[in-house]
Design a protein around this motif. Structure first.
Motif, PDB file in Angstrom:
ATOM      1  N   GLN A   1       0.833  -1.206   0.000  1.00 49.64           N
ATOM      2  CA  GLN A   1       0.000   0.000   0.000  1.00 49.64           C
ATOM      3  C   GLN A   1       0.869   1.257   0.000  1.00 49.64           C
ATOM      4  O   GLN A   1       0.613   2.212  -0.740  1.00 49.64           O
ATOM      5  CB  GLN A   1      -0.921   0.002   1.222  1.00 49.64           C
ATOM      6  N   VAL A   2       1.920   1.212   0.845  1.00 55.87           N
ATOM      7  CA  VAL A   2       2.831   2.359   0.917  1.00 55.87           C
ATOM      8  C   VAL A   2       3.474   2.612  -0.441  1.00 55.87           C
ATOM      9  O   VAL A   2       3.501   3.746  -0.938  1.00 55.87           O
ATOM     10  CB  VAL A   2       3.907   2.114   2.000  1.00 55.87           C
TER      11      VAL A   2
ATOM     12  N   LEU B   1      15.254   7.211   4.071  1.00 53.91           N
ATOM     13  CA  LEU B   1      15.234   8.302   3.095  1.00 53.91           C
ATOM     14  C   LEU B   1      14.162   8.053   2.030  1.00 53.91           C
ATOM     15  O   LEU B   1      13.530   8.967   1.539  1.00 53.91           O
ATOM     16  CB  LEU B   1      16.594   8.439   2.399  1.00 53.91           C
ATOM     17  N   ASN B   2      13.973   6.773   1.687  1.00 52.77           N
ATOM     18  CA  ASN B   2      13.028   6.432   0.628  1.00 52.77           C
ATOM     19  C   ASN B   2      11.606   6.303   1.122  1.00 52.77           C
ATOM     20  O   ASN B   2      10.694   6.113   0.334  1.00 52.77           O
ATOM     21  CB  ASN B   2      13.428   5.093  -0.004  1.00 52.77           C
ATOM     22  N   GLY B   3      11.418   6.332   2.453  1.00 54.62           N
ATOM     23  CA  GLY B   3      10.086   6.186   2.982  1.00 54.62           C
ATOM     24  C   GLY B   3       9.563   4.768   2.934  1.00 54.62           C
ATOM     25  O   GLY B   3       8.372   4.546   2.794  1.00 54.62           O
ATOM     26  N   VAL B   4      10.476   3.795   3.036  1.00 59.73           N
ATOM     27  CA  VAL B   4      10.032   2.403   3.142  1.00 59.73           C
ATOM     28  C   VAL B   4       9.660   2.149   4.597  1.00 59.73           C
ATOM     29  O   VAL B   4      10.355   2.609   5.507  1.00 59.73           O
ATOM     30  CB  VAL B   4      11.148   1.436   2.703  1.00 59.73           C
ATOM     31  N   ALA B   5       8.573   1.434   4.823  1.00 55.24           N
ATOM     32  CA  ALA B   5       8.140   1.183   6.195  1.00 55.24           C
ATOM     33  C   ALA B   5       9.209   0.392   6.940  1.00 55.24           C
ATOM     34  O   ALA B   5       9.719  -0.592   6.410  1.00 55.24           O
ATOM     35  CB  ALA B   5       6.832   0.399   6.181  1.00 55.24           C
ATOM     36  N   PRO B   6       9.592   0.802   8.172  1.00 58.20           N
ATOM     37  CA  PRO B   6      10.614   0.082   8.933  1.00 58.20           C
ATOM     38  C   PRO B   6      10.088  -1.270   9.379  1.00 58.20           C
ATOM     39  O   PRO B   6       8.875  -1.466   9.473  1.00 58.20           O
ATOM     40  CB  PRO B   6      10.864   0.996  10.130  1.00 58.20           C
TER      41      PRO B   6
END
Lengths: 326, 305
Positions: free
Chosen positions: A81-82, A286-291
């Motif tokens: 979804q992200v 930085l890329n906004g990937v979910a941790p």
């Protein structure tokens, strides 16, 4: 101290470790360049055009189809979804997230190698920096010279830092130089979006910023270097504690690989975020990937790594200066 | 009286509650070659490693040229050269690079000194080759060159003749004696080749089970153990007469052994002849260190346990 560092460098160069590492990086870069080239080609054939908007649209549709399937886990669903929201955002802004060119390749390569490949290369140097002296027996000559033990260890550590920097720089230069032959040496000023705030499956775009790719790549390299130093220091500590090179390499390898596996399954085990190996993928922030675990931020990950780094360094020096050498 | 260069006092080492070294004391004088003898596991290597700072002593002090190894490590080590076990230099570096490596760790060693020590150990021809192509003897010589770089006052050599052929052993012996006599170095040599120690050393310490049993010059150690060997006819009567005069041990082949004492031997002989016993053979036997060593470490070990 300069003389001691010179000694360590001489030994490092004589064993041709850096050359081996350079060769490994070179071969991998060629491999990935070719793979990337092939992918672009098949996509072009599939879509019948080389417009990136069409391919991005296709990517989003693919992902949405996958979301429709009932067999995927909740974690995985959130991640997709992200990604969909981010790609949609790029599309809305009319920005190509993977502008073809050597610089984009470098960015992709360094981001994907930050948690396993680069640490592996650093290990080649770090794991036997101290233990090889034990294996060879030369430690007995090294420690019976009129030089305090902590100075000898420090010279080795500084050498490790220099080698780490060199390896990270070499990875950057080789991936730029080799991939540029195929993709062209451009893309420095391509815009990149950073600052996505991820919360569960939702993406908050309120604090995003547009920056040039070269700035982004620079930040990537800074983070990768930091991770490399921490992993190098841990391998260095193991090299002091375990006097066999093979054993210390094995332990470090196990830790790194377990980190890669844990990343996919620790979302409900919250205290795992204090393990160093789930914190290695700093570029994801930085890329906004979910941790992997909710609540982890760039700051928390760097703090965790910093604590591990300091502990490893203190332990290395404590043990090395006090241990009996048989 | 020449100066003391190495002094060891009440040295002990406990490893995992096991007392490995139980209070060793000895001194080395300028210009002497000191032998360190003991069976395997006696504590030779542990002691040597404490001397060179690789292992921390549990208690006791070690001073090299007046500098305590624990408190003043760098100054003590500046006066020391050593090879512990094999000379493990870097096989992937050339001889020159190895020497350069260790020279960089010393305060004032220049290229001239490096050339000097290479010349001393006669390695000039092969010095630019990688050490992995060297023979054991050449590695041993390179090890000594490395140990001599800083013009040490004390040289510690653990098994210096290990793996050398007879010619190499002889060269090494001549070389070590030269260093002691001409340059005034104190040399501590440990070896399991007792004949070597006997030829090489001025004084020896015999160590077993973590204790030094005896420290003495090689001559006086040996002369105290001189023996006379008799062959008599008839032997039974002869033994009775000798036993009434001194201690006698009978060997399997019928020979009898008594202590050698130049004032007593003629009297015992006269007594035998007077009683009608024929003296077929009378030999004076100067023992080799090996006999002494076995004798001392066997009996010495028994009452320590």
């Amino acid at each position: 101290m300069n003389n001691l560092i010179l000694n360590e460098m001489m030994k490092l160069v004589a064993r041709k470790r850096l050359l081996v590492i350079g060769a490994i990086v070179g071969i991998l870069v060629i491999l990935f360049t070719f793979a990337q080239y092939k992918e672009v080609q098949t996509q072009r054939e599939k879509l019948g055009s080389d417009d990136w908007r069409a391919s991005l649209q296709q990517q989003i549709i693919d992902m949405q189809n996958r979301l429709g399937s009932s067999r995927i886990s909740d974690d995985w669903r959130e991640q997709i979804q992200v990604s969909v929201q981010q790609l949609q955002f790029y599309l809305d802004q009319d920005i190509n997230p993977s502008e073809p060119g050597a610089v984009t390749f470098v960015r992709m390569f360094i981001e994907n190698s930050s948690d396993l490949f680069i640490p592996l290369l650093i290990m080649i140097v770090a794991s036997d920096l101290v233990s090889s002296e034990h294996t060879l027996g030369s430690v007995k000559l090294l420690l019976t010279r009129p030089v305090k033990r902590w100075r000898i260890l420090l010279s080795k550590y500084i050498t490790l830092l220099m080698a780490t920097s060199l390896i990270v720089a070499m990875t950057g230069l080789l991936s730029y130089g080799l991939s540029g032959i195929v993709f062209g040496y451009h893309g420095w000023n391509a815009p990149i979006i950073t600052g996505f705030l991820v919360d569960g499956g939702d993406v908050d775009t309120s604090s995003i910023r547009l920056i040039s790719q070269w700035k982004f790549v620079l930040m990537d390299f800074g983070l990768v270097w930091f991770v490399a130093v921490v992993v190098g220091t841990l391998a260095f500590m193991l090299s002091v504690l375990i006097r066999s090179t093979a054993a210390s390499m094995g332990v470090m390898l196990a830790a790194l690989i377990s980190g890669a596996i844990l990343n996919n399954m620790v979302s409900s085990w919250e205290s795992a975020k204090y393990l160093f190996m789930v914190n290695l993928k700093l570029t994801n922030y930085l890329n906004g990937v979910a941790p992997p675990i909710t609540g982890m931020t760039l700051f928390s990950s760097m703090s965790v790594l910093l604590v591990w780094w300091a502990a490893a360094l203190v332990l290395s020096f404590f043990v090395f200066t006090r241990q009996d050498v048989y | 009286m020449s100066a003391t260069t190495l002094s060891v006092r009440n040295l002990t080492k406990t490893i995992k509650k096991h007392k490995v070294i139980k209070g060793i004391s000895f001194e080395l004088k300028e210009g002497e070659v000191f032998g360190f003898l003991g069976p395997n596991g006696a504590g030779k290597t542990t002691t040597i490693r404490m001397l060179v700072g690789l292992i921390r002593p549990t208690s006791g002090t070690i001073e090299i040229c007046g500098y305590d190894v624990k408190k003043n490590f760098t100054k003590a080590m500046a006066n020391l050269g050593c090879i512990v076990e094999n000379p493990e230099l870097y096989p992937y570096l050339s001889g020159t690079d190895n020497l350069l490596h260790f020279a960089r760790m010393l305060p004032s060693v220049d290229a001239k000194r490096i050339a000097e020590v290479v010349d001393m150990v006669k390695l000039t021809e092969r010095i630019d080759d990688k050490v992995k192509t060297y023979s054991l003897g050449m590695r041993q010589r390179l090890g000594i060159a490395q140990a001599l770089l800083n013009r040490p006052k004390v040289l510690i050599l653990d098994e210096p003749t290990n793996g050398l052929d007879p010619a190499g052993i002889r060269q090494m012996r001549v070389f070590i004696r030269e260093l002691a006599e001409k340059e005034g170095l104190s040399v501590l040599v440990s070896s399991h080749l007792l004949s070597e120690i006997q030829l090489l050393c001025d004084r020896v310490a015999i160590i077993t089970k973590g204790n030094i049993i005896t420290v003495d010059t090689v001559e006086s150690l040996l002369s105290s153990q001189e023996q006379a060997i008799w062959q008599l006819d008839p032997s039974v009567k002869g033994r009775e007469i000798l036993e009434s005069l001194t201690e006698v041990t009978t060997l399997d082949d019928g020979y009898m052994v008594t202590p050698y004492d130049s004032t007593q031997i003629p009297k015992w002989n006269a007594a035998l002849v007077h009683a009608g016993v024929q003296v077929l053979q009378l030999n004076r036997k100067i023992p080799v260190l090996e006999d002494l060593f076995l004798q001392l470490t066997d009996t010495g070990g028994a009452h320590i346990e």
